[in-house]
Every structure is written in C-alpha cells, then in structure tokens.
Motif scaffolding. Structure first.
Motif, PDB file in Angstrom:
ATOM      1  N   PHE A 194      75.177  62.677  70.381  1.00  9.42           N
ATOM      2  CA  PHE A 194      75.610  61.296  70.159  1.00  9.42           C
ATOM      3  C   PHE A 194      76.503  61.283  68.916  1.00  9.42           C
ATOM      4  N   VAL A 195      77.712  60.790  69.042  1.00  7.28           N
ATOM      5  CA  VAL A 195      78.647  60.727  67.913  1.00  7.28           C
ATOM      6  C   VAL A 195      79.111  59.287  67.729  1.00  7.28           C
ATOM      7  N   THR A 196      79.046  58.798  66.504  1.00  9.48           N
ATOM      8  CA  THR A 196      79.551  57.463  66.172  1.00  9.48           C
ATOM      9  C   THR A 196      80.516  57.564  65.000  1.00  9.48           C
ATOM     10  N   VAL A 197      81.669  56.947  65.155  1.00 12.53           N
ATOM     11  CA  VAL A 197      82.632  56.810  64.060  1.00 12.53           C
ATOM     12  C   VAL A 197      82.715  55.329  63.722  1.00 12.53           C
ATOM     13  N   TYR A 198      82.558  55.002  62.443  1.00 10.53           N
ATOM     14  CA  TYR A 198      82.570  53.590  62.052  1.00 10.53           C
ATOM     15  C   TYR A 198      83.476  53.364  60.850  1.00 10.53           C
ATOM     16  N   TRP A 199      83.853  52.119  60.655  1.00 14.90           N
ATOM     17  CA  TRP A 199      84.649  51.719  59.507  1.00 14.90           C
ATOM     18  C   TRP A 199      84.268  50.300  59.133  1.00 14.90           C
ATOM     19  N   LEU A 200      84.676  49.869  57.959  1.00 16.17           N
ATOM     20  CA  LEU A 200      84.369  48.527  57.480  1.00 16.17           C
ATOM     21  C   LEU A 200      85.609  47.651  57.585  1.00 16.17           C
ATOM     22  N   ASP A 201      85.418  46.425  58.030  1.00 17.84           N
ATOM     23  CA  ASP A 201      86.515  45.480  58.186  1.00 17.84           C
ATOM     24  C   ASP A 201      86.196  44.202  57.416  1.00 17.84           C
ATOM     25  N   PRO A 202      87.067  43.847  56.425  1.00 18.36           N
ATOM     26  CA  PRO A 202      88.275  44.552  55.996  1.00 18.36           C
ATOM     27  C   PRO A 202      87.935  45.796  55.182  1.00 18.36           C
ATOM     28  N   GLU A 203      88.914  46.655  54.978  1.00 24.63           N
ATOM     29  CA  GLU A 203      88.704  47.856  54.172  1.00 24.63           C
ATOM     30  C   GLU A 203      88.310  47.460  52.757  1.00 24.63           C
ATOM     31  N   PRO A 204      87.118  47.866  52.309  1.00 25.44           N
ATOM     32  CA  PRO A 204      86.640  47.429  50.988  1.00 25.44           C
ATOM     33  C   PRO A 204      87.330  48.156  49.837  1.00 25.44           C
ATOM     34  N   LYS A 205      87.356  47.496  48.710  1.00 25.94           N
ATOM     35  CA  LYS A 205      87.863  48.093  47.477  1.00 25.94           C
ATOM     36  C   LYS A 205      86.726  48.378  46.497  1.00 25.94           C
ATOM     37  N   ASP A 206      85.513  48.060  46.895  1.00 27.08           N
ATOM     38  CA  ASP A 206      84.355  48.230  46.012  1.00 27.08           C
ATOM     39  C   ASP A 206      84.049  49.708  45.781  1.00 27.08           C
ATOM     40  N   THR A 207      83.623  50.016  44.578  1.00 27.05           N
ATOM     41  CA  THR A 207      83.171  51.375  44.270  1.00 27.05           C
ATOM     42  C   THR A 207      81.660  51.421  44.099  1.00 27.05           C
ATOM     43  N   ASP A 208      80.998  50.361  44.460  1.00 31.19           N
ATOM     44  CA  ASP A 208      79.543  50.276  44.341  1.00 31.19           C
ATOM     45  C   ASP A 208      78.959  49.994  45.721  1.00 31.19           C
ATOM     46  N   VAL A 209      78.170  50.931  46.229  1.00 29.86           N
ATOM     47  CA  VAL A 209      77.622  50.764  47.573  1.00 29.86           C
ATOM     48  C   VAL A 209      76.679  49.570  47.652  1.00 29.86           C
TER      49      VAL A 209
END
Length: 238
Positions: A194-209
C-alpha cells in the motif's frame, strides 16, 4: 438636428453589465486555474506513488520492505480483501481492509484523528531539495505514533534507494507505505504493498509541526492524497 449619445443612466447600466460579465469571466478563469493546479498535483502524486510501488516490487524481500508490525490479510470467496484473525491460525475475519473512496488505506493514513498527529513533515526544509539533502533529511519529523501500521519511512533506516520526500512546483509531497502478507499464516510468498503520497493544501510555510497540526485540525490546511496498491511475489524480483 438632435445630439445623439449615452445618458448617464445608460452609461451606468452599460458599466454594470460589463462589470457582471467581467466578474463571471474572472470566476471562470479562477476555477479553471484551480482545477488545472489540482490535476497537476494529483498527476505528480500518482506518478510518485507508482514509481515507489514499482521500486518496492523489484526489491528483494529484505528489511526495507518487511512490515514493522506484521499484518496478514487474505481474499474471501468473493475476492474481497479482509483481515486475518492473526498471523498464525489461518482464520480469515469478516473485517474488510478499510480503504476510502479516494484509495487511502488505513495502513497508510498519515493523519491520526485521535491524537491529531501528522506522520511525516519536513519543517518546510525540503522545497527544491531531495531526501538525500542533509538539510531536508535532518529536519524531517517522523511521528511513528500517528499510525503504527506505516512501515516506511522509519527512523534509522536507509532511505538512499527510495526518496520519500519530493518537491515540485512549490509543493512538497510525502510518501508512506505499508506491507501486508497475503496469507493468514504469514507464510505466503505474496505481499500487498500500500503506497500513499500526500501533500498539504495550501502549501504551508510553517516550520513548526505543532502549528501545522493545529491548522489541519482547524481546517486551515487540508491533507490531499493519492494511493496505489500493488502485489509482490517474493522470489520473482527483477
């Protein structure tokens, strides 16, 4: 001879009509651009997921693709993929392997709704870099407790053969995968990948998870994903 021309009212009406038409064209153009960007992201994520799945299929049955938490599944008489009671008795249960309509498997879900944890995040350090770049890899956050079923990436493993973090057109994509034995006794030579590729929308600029997780929870960021599943027969690697 009478003077012909626009009255003030006619001019205002004309301007109003042009404004309405312009707003409609702008809304249409915005929608077209948004759809185009979404399609581009989906296509890149699918290509990345397929690339990783194909590489895993070609690997020998080594530690890189061994499941960290042994999972055993099997097909019932109707061809449905179901979970095994355990990996020793050979008993198939009635519990389906949960895969949502978008193809996101419970084995590779990067977001834990209970603990509000994101599995993999680069602290905004991987843009235009690869996993092998030390700036990217050293700043990556892997939260294994968000989903114990995810087998990769894992801390203290060699990632040189497969790059799980990639950037394209100012968007960062993350890959996670999980391996299950297609046998309720865990001895079969077939694996389900099982393979999942994900991204965040919009692309974040945060450096703190932690900030990212709060914003996901509040709906400011959404997790988009593409998933693929393939089978691997051990001993037939190319």
């Amino acid at each position: 001879m009478k003077n012909k021309g626009f009255t003030l009212i006619e001019l205002l009406i004309t301007m109003l009509i042009l404004m309405i038409i312009g707003m409609g064209v702008f809304a249409w153009a915005t929608t077209v651009i948004r759809i185009s960007v979404n399609n581009q992201r989906n296509n890149f994520a699918f290509t990345m997921a397929l690339d990783i799945a194909n590489k895993l299929q070609r690997m020998s049955d080594n530690i890189l693709i061994q499941p960290s938490t042994k999972k055993c599944i099997g097909y019932n008489n109707s061809g449905e993929l179901r979970k095994c009671q355990d990996c020793t008795t050979g008993t198939l249960t009635n519990n389906l392997v949960n895969v949502n309509p978008a193809g996101l498997s419970e084995y590779t879900n990067p977001w834990n709704n209970t603990s509000k944890k994101l599995y993999l995040y680069d602290n905004n350090q991987c843009e235009n870099k690869t996993w092998l770049d030390s700036t990217c890899s050293s700043n990556l956050i892997i939260q294994n407790n968000s989903n114990a079923m995810i087998d990769h990436p894992r801390i203290n493993q060699d990632y040189s053969s497969i790059n799980p973090v990639r950037s394209y057109n100012n968007t960062t994509y993350y890959a996670v995968w999980s391996i299950a034995y297609i046998s309720c006794k865990g001895e079969d030579n077939k694996r389900k990948i099982f393979v999942t590729v994900y991204w965040l929308d919009p692309e974040p600029k945060d450096t703190d998870v932690n900030s990212i997780e709060t914003k996901i929870n509040n709906g400011m960021y959404s997790i988009k994903s593409v998933s693929v599943t393939v089978e691997k027969s051990v001993g037939t690697e190319s």
